[in-house]
Enzyme design. Structure first.
Site: not given
Ligand code: UDP
Length: 330
Positions: A116, A140, A144
């Protein structure tokens, strides 16, 4: 060639499964259906299961001889990741490592990973290329980036080759309206706008009008789901033909503000779309646009549906179909 698609019942995974089948691959989908839909898997074998289950993975990998694994199964809500980081580290990192360990144990050597733009954090410059500093600003993004790090180490130590694809804003739907975006709850801008256009929702909030952009709203790089999947297909083929591990930023390289997206959606749908001005959403950078030159050069990939109008039109076709099926259930 046989590919396992983990998270193949979700938005991006389901389009990938369809594209792989159309390209002649044998496909097995593994999904726990927490966020995915069984009916979004349009072919191949479906296995209900969770990558937290190492025994199941080991069994699966001993039954099938997969040439590669593509991994789309992760939690994706930035705000939720701040409130409940355990959920994100558990699933996005720990469970992914479980999957990788089972692959290594069974000698499966190729991996495609959904990464991402969140790994970059607040952009230092725009457009964002692969050399941009990687300083995530939420769990988040950290989750990743951690997997990207694990993959680099697993390549060196175990010879597992991988391609990490860092998505900017995935949007749109299958051009034949076979598949589309179905998140619950929906948090993404384009489907929310179109749910207002179709009457499923009263209004859409504009999160902040005081950003340092031309109209004050946030700028994002929207990339068509089919273009995104096409890049995965190229990456997969490269790995299977001896390509080395890599990481690419995937976007169109064009930024559109929230207000521009709403204006375009009004044009495409011909509907009034009610908006409500709301405060900024936490963690949203003013502008996030990809430099995808490297992916274009190394993967021989070019977006085919780069126009925002096309992305919204395909998403609108899907929304109209969704509305029809919702109404027939009432
Ligand atoms: N956005 C908005 N209203 C919404 C949802 C999103 O104004 O109801 C904005 C959001 O602040 C961001 C852009 O739309 O600037 C895209 O957000 P989305 O959640 O679709 O994707 P993200 O950029 O978070 O990956």
């Amino acid at each position: 060639m046989k590919v396992l698609v983990v998270g193949g019942a979700g938005y991006i995974g389901s389009h990938m499964v369809k594209m792989l089948l159309d390209a002649g691959y044998e496909v097995v989908t593994l999904d726990n259906l927490v966020a995915g839909y069984r009916d979004a898997v349009l072919g191949g074998e479906f296995i209900y299961g969770d990558i937290a289950d190492y025994v199941m993975l080991n069994h699966l990998f001993s039954l099938h001889h997969f040439d590669a694994v593509m991994h789309f199964a992760s939690h994706i809500q930035v705000g939720e990741s701040v409130r409940d980081p355990a959920k994100y580290y558990r699933n996005n990192v720990t469970n992914t490592q479980n999957l990788l360990d089972a692959m290594v144990a069974q000698g499966i050597r190729h991996f495609i990973f959904s990464s991402s733009a969140a790994i970059f954090g607040e952009p230092h410059y725009t457009p964002v290329d692969e050399a941009h500093p990687k300083i995530p600003i939420n769990p988040y993004g950290h989750s990743k980036l951690m997997v990207e790090q694990i993959l680099a180490d697993y390549d060196r130590a175990y010879g597992l080759t991988s391609v990490c694809l860092r998505y900017f804003n995935a949007a749109g739907a299958h051009p034949d309206c076979l598949l589309g975006e179905r998140h619950n709850p929906e948090t993404h801008l384009i489907p929310l706008i179109l749910q207002v256009a179709s009457g499923r929702r009263e209004a859409v909030s504009v999160f902040g009008r005081d950003y340092p952009t031309a109209d004050g709203t946030c700028i994002r790089d929207y990339i068509h789901i089919m273009d995104l999947c096409q890049a995965h297909l190229h990456a997969l083929e490269q790995l299977m033909h001896g390509g080395t591990s890599a990481a690419y930023n995937l976007g169109n390289g064009d930024g559109f503000s929230v207000q521009q997206v709403i204006n375009e959606a009004r044009k495409v749908t011909g509907r009034k779309i009610k908006i409500i001005d709301a405060p900024r959403r936490e963690g949203d950078p003013a502008e996030l646009v990809a430099d995808s030159t490297l992916a274009q050069k190394k993967l021989g990939w070019l977006p085919c549906y780069a126009e925002l109008e096309t992305i919204i039109r395909h998403a609108w076709q899907w929304e109209c179909k969704q509305l029809g099926s919702h109404q027939s259930q009432d």
